[in-house]
Every structure is written in C-alpha cells, then in structure tokens.
Design an enzyme around this catalytic site. Structure first.
Site, PDB file in Angstrom:
ATOM      1  N   TRP A 181      40.593  38.837  41.012  1.00  0.00           N
ATOM      2  CA  TRP A 181      41.332  39.912  41.974  1.00  0.00           C
ATOM      3  C   TRP A 181      41.553  39.381  43.362  1.00  0.00           C
ATOM      4  O   TRP A 181      42.526  39.645  43.788  1.00  0.00           O
ATOM      5  CB  TRP A 181      40.370  41.262  42.046  1.00  0.00           C
ATOM      6  CG  TRP A 181      40.586  42.051  40.595  1.00  0.00           C
ATOM      7  CD1 TRP A 181      39.586  42.082  39.877  1.00  0.00           C
ATOM      8  CD2 TRP A 181      41.770  42.433  40.234  1.00  0.00           C
ATOM      9  NE1 TRP A 181      39.963  42.684  38.629  1.00  0.00           N
ATOM     10  CE2 TRP A 181      41.406  42.872  38.777  1.00  0.00           C
ATOM     11  CE3 TRP A 181      43.404  42.356  40.534  1.00  0.00           C
ATOM     12  CZ2 TRP A 181      42.187  43.474  37.761  1.00  0.00           C
ATOM     13  CZ3 TRP A 181      44.052  43.152  39.653  1.00  0.00           C
ATOM     14  CH2 TRP A 181      43.682  43.543  38.374  1.00  0.00           C
ATOM     15  N   ASP A 194      38.945  44.549  49.640  1.00  0.00           N
ATOM     16  CA  ASP A 194      39.377  45.539  48.385  1.00  0.00           C
ATOM     17  C   ASP A 194      37.965  45.838  47.545  1.00  0.00           C
ATOM     18  O   ASP A 194      37.393  45.077  47.019  1.00  0.00           O
ATOM     19  CB  ASP A 194      39.982  44.428  47.372  1.00  0.00           C
ATOM     20  CG  ASP A 194      40.384  44.896  45.913  1.00  0.00           C
ATOM     21  OD1 ASP A 194      39.915  46.036  45.944  1.00  0.00           O
ATOM     22  OD2 ASP A 194      40.766  44.185  45.011  1.00  0.00           O
ATOM     23  N   LYS A 204      37.623  53.953  39.026  1.00  0.00           N
ATOM     24  CA  LYS A 204      36.418  53.244  38.631  1.00  0.00           C
ATOM     25  C   LYS A 204      35.279  54.321  39.025  1.00  0.00           C
ATOM     26  O   LYS A 204      34.642  54.743  38.066  1.00  0.00           O
ATOM     27  CB  LYS A 204      36.151  51.983  39.214  1.00  0.00           C
ATOM     28  CG  LYS A 204      37.316  50.869  38.593  1.00  0.00           C
ATOM     29  CD  LYS A 204      37.335  49.635  39.401  1.00  0.00           C
ATOM     30  CE  LYS A 204      38.910  48.844  38.921  1.00  0.00           C
ATOM     31  NZ  LYS A 204      39.094  48.995  37.911  1.00  0.00           N
TER      32      LYS A 204
HETATM   33  N1  PMP Z   1      41.029  44.735  42.596  1.00  0.00           N
HETATM   34  C1  PMP Z   1      39.988  44.836  41.804  1.00  0.00           C
HETATM   35  C2  PMP Z   1      38.713  44.674  42.264  1.00  0.00           C
HETATM   36  C3  PMP Z   1      40.086  45.520  40.810  1.00  0.00           C
HETATM   37  O1  PMP Z   1      39.178  45.781  40.055  1.00  0.00           O
HETATM   38  C4  PMP Z   1      41.392  46.246  40.139  1.00  0.00           C
HETATM   39  C5  PMP Z   1      41.695  46.715  38.908  1.00  0.00           C
HETATM   40  N2  PMP Z   1      41.009  46.588  37.823  1.00  0.00           N
HETATM   41  C6  PMP Z   1      42.697  45.823  41.013  1.00  0.00           C
HETATM   42  C7  PMP Z   1      42.249  45.328  42.369  1.00  0.00           C
HETATM   43  C8  PMP Z   1      43.869  46.335  40.672  1.00  0.00           C
HETATM   44  O2  PMP Z   1      43.997  47.827  40.894  1.00  0.00           O
HETATM   45  P1  PMP Z   1      45.261  48.668  40.542  1.00  0.00           P
HETATM   46  O3  PMP Z   1      45.300  48.465  39.056  1.00  0.00           O
HETATM   47  O4  PMP Z   1      44.739  49.821  40.952  1.00  0.00           O
HETATM   48  O5  PMP Z   1      46.367  48.158  41.102  1.00  0.00           O
END
Ligand code: PMP
Length: 362
Positions: free
Chosen positions: A101, A172, A196
């Site tokens: 991520w 994030d 989550k």
């Molecule tokens: N950052 C992290 C740490 C994530 O776990 C996720 C989703 N699994 C995201 C970003 C992306 O999030 P979204 O699907 O809400 O765009």
C-alpha cells in the site's frame, strides 16, 4: 436467525453483531424520523445529527485536538494517495515503503510531483518497518508519508512511532485506524477507509491539521481540494450517508460497549498474541511473514511448509466455519485479519484449528 461464521476478511471486514442488529432495526425508519436514513436529505436535521455524532464520537475516541479537522470523504484511501500530493506536495515529499500500500501511495505521488524514498523494505521482503528517528529525513520536506499498518504484508508500526518534530506526518491508517490510541497532535494528515475497523466501505476518514490548508494551491478541481470539504463540513455534495451512519454506530459501540481505544487495543493485542504464539510454538511448521518487532495486530500472515498444505489448511478451515483466510496473492500463504469486530472467541477457534491441523500434518 442467522448463520454467521468467523470472518477473517481483510476488508470489507466483520462488523460488530450488535451494530448489524441496530442497522436492521433502524433500516425502515430512523427513530423519531419516520423514514430510513437511506431516504432522507443529507441536509436534514436528522442526518445532521448523524454526522455530528459520528464526528463527536471519533473526536472523543481519538482525542482529536481543536487544531485538526475531521472530513468524511469518498473515493477510498486510494483517492487520498492522489489528493495528498495534489494538495500538499510542494518541493519534495518523503515516502517510507513498507509494503504494497505504501508503494501504491508513492506511485500516485510520483505522477504529481517530486518524491524521495527514505526507506525501502523491498530488499528485506517487506517484513519489517524502520524506526523513523533513525532515518535521514528532511525537516523541510513537504511531508513524510507512512503506512501505519500494511494490510497485505502484516507489518505495523508500534505505538509511539510518530516523531515530535520534522515535516508534517501524513499517514495511511486504513487498516488500523481506531484500533488503538494514537497521538493525533503529531499528525499533519491521517486518512483511512472505514471498511476494516470502523464501518462499511464507502466513507473515508480524513483528519487534517488546519494550518496545512494554507499550502493548498489554487485551481484544484473543487472535489479534490480539501478546503472545499472543510468549508462545507463534508456536505459539499451528497455524502455516503449510510456509510457515515454505520460509522456512527461503530464508534458508539467502541465507546459504550468496548470502553474506548485503550480497551480496544488491549483486546486486539490479546487476539494477535494468541495467533503469534501458535506460530512461534509450531516448531517451524508455521512461518510468520513479519519480523517479530513489526508484527501487525491487525493482519497476521504466515506460510505453511508447502502450497499443498496451505490449500488443505484453507479448505479445512472454511469447512470449520473459519472464513477468508487466504493470503493476498502477492505474499501467498495465510492471512488472518483480526480487526476490532473480531471477537476473542473467533480467534480462539482459529487457534484451536491451527494447533489441530499441525498435530495432524507436521
Ligand atoms: N491502504 C491500505 C493500508 C489498505 O489496506 C487499503 C485497502 N485494502 C487501501 C489503502 C486502499 O483502500 P481503498 O480500497 O479504500 O481505496
């Protein structure tokens, strides 16, 4: 009656049963309103009460200081990967790469401006996180971006990792927001999807230190400019009303049923420790992905001795009512996501299954 099993999904993830029941109860008509939260204007007094309580609960749980604004946005954390640099990247922004991520966040920023990777965990297979105070950071950088919990790899920064000084910290927190207390005053900007630990998909929480608004360039499209959402208190256009309503219920549950984030954190620690103890006590049958000092309390990742054993582990677990344990394809193996709403009981069931499976297959 319902047939609920233990759901270890990485996200969207399990919600507290009492929240689901409240949703069902309130679905045809919000108390005192006579219509569903799905059917009323986002500018109605009834919805104003929902969004105010959602913000109030969040502020109370995280002790959000007056200096920080709370926004409820759409587009997921993925849109924040772009909005952050569009709004705040002047000069160079620094990125810490700890997993999939943070790499995605960096890739978006690279489309927009200058970036510098200050630490890259790829050489070590994305198994750990650095100590920020040991990095060569530029205090004059536009910001320092970190991912507090890497959902795919299962590595997490420990409590108190945030530096007191330096460039604004941008984080994030998608997969650990509201799972533990954090010193919000040390953050310039913190963002995360709710799906989550804090609610359903569709709403993204942003905490933003107000003085950063002055850095935003003129001329951004309105929807991509944080100032728009600050000025309109997240009601510039129609917000994701149902997701905000469920977020309100989850934050109420965290406060009233769990007793706040210290209590939540203690429970989350206990759950994760049960699984790491199963890994550590398995004489090498289970191999954890993360280095012990960086183990995530949210996503526990491990391998078995062979892909065949991993397949039978997953098939048997599913038959036992332990769902969604397959690791992300980029890491493989097993991943158990044990966010806020996963009760200790579910983790105990997984632990018992792990011990039993090993006894039969080692
Ligand atoms: N950052 C992290 C740490 C994530 O776990 C996720 C989703 N699994 C995201 C970003 C992306 O999030 P979204 O699907 O809400 O765009």
């Amino acid at each position: 009656m319902h047939d609920r099993r233990w759901n270890f999904s990485p996200g969207p993830a399990a919600l507290p049963l009492s929240v689901l029941e409240q949703m069902r109860e309130d679905l045809p008509a919000l108390p005192g309103v006579g219509a569903s939260v799905l059917e009323i204007s986002h500018r109605s007094p009834a919805f104003a009460a929902v969004i105010e309580e959602a913000e109030g609960n969040l502020r109370e749980l995280l002790h959000v200081p007056e200096t920080h604004r709370v926004l409820f946005l759409q587009g997921g954390a993925s849109l924040q990967f772009a909005m952050v640099p569009m709004n705040l990247l002047r000069g160079t922004a620094e990125y810490v790469l700890t997993g999939s991520w943070s790499a995605k966040a960096l890739a978006e920023a690279q489309r927009i401006g200058q970036t510098r990777v200050v630490w890259d965990g790829a050489d070590g297979g994305m198994t750990t996180v650095p100590r920020l105070d040991r990095l060569d950071l530029d205090p004059a950088a536009a910001y320092l971006h970190v991912t507090s919990n890497e959902t795919i790899q299962g590595v997490q920064f420990r409590e108190g990792f945030e530096l007191q000084r330096g460039a604004p910290l941008v984080c994030d927190g998608s997969s650990d927001l509201l799972s533990r207390p954090i010193p919000v005053e040390r953050y310039g900007l913190l963002y995360g999807g709710a799906q989550k630990n804090a609610g359903p998909a569709g709403v993204t929480i942003v905490l933003l230190r107000e003085d950063l608004l002055e850095r935003i360039p003129l001329g951004l499209p309105s929807m991509l400019d944080y100032r728009t959402h600050v000025e309109s208190r997240s009601l510039y256009n129609t917000p994701p009303v149902f997701a905000i309503y469920v977020f309100m219920l989850v934050t109420r549950w965290l406060r009233d049923e769990i007793g706040g984030l210290d209590a939540m954190h203690a429970r989350n620690r206990e759950k994760a420790e049960l699984l790491y103890a199963a890994i550590d006590g398995s004489e090498g049958f289970y191999r954890g992905h993360a280095a012990p000092a960086a183990r995530s309390l949210m996503n526990v990742t491990w391998r078995l001795p062979s892909p065949e054993l991993e397949r039978s582990f997953l098939a048997e677990a599913t038959a036992e009512g332990l769902l969604e344990l397959k690791g992300h394809r980029s890491v493989g193996g097993i991943r158990a996501s044990v966010y806020n709403a996963m009760p200790l009981e579910g983790v105990e069931a997984l632990r018992a299954f792990m011990d039993d499976f090993r006894a039969r297959n080692a």
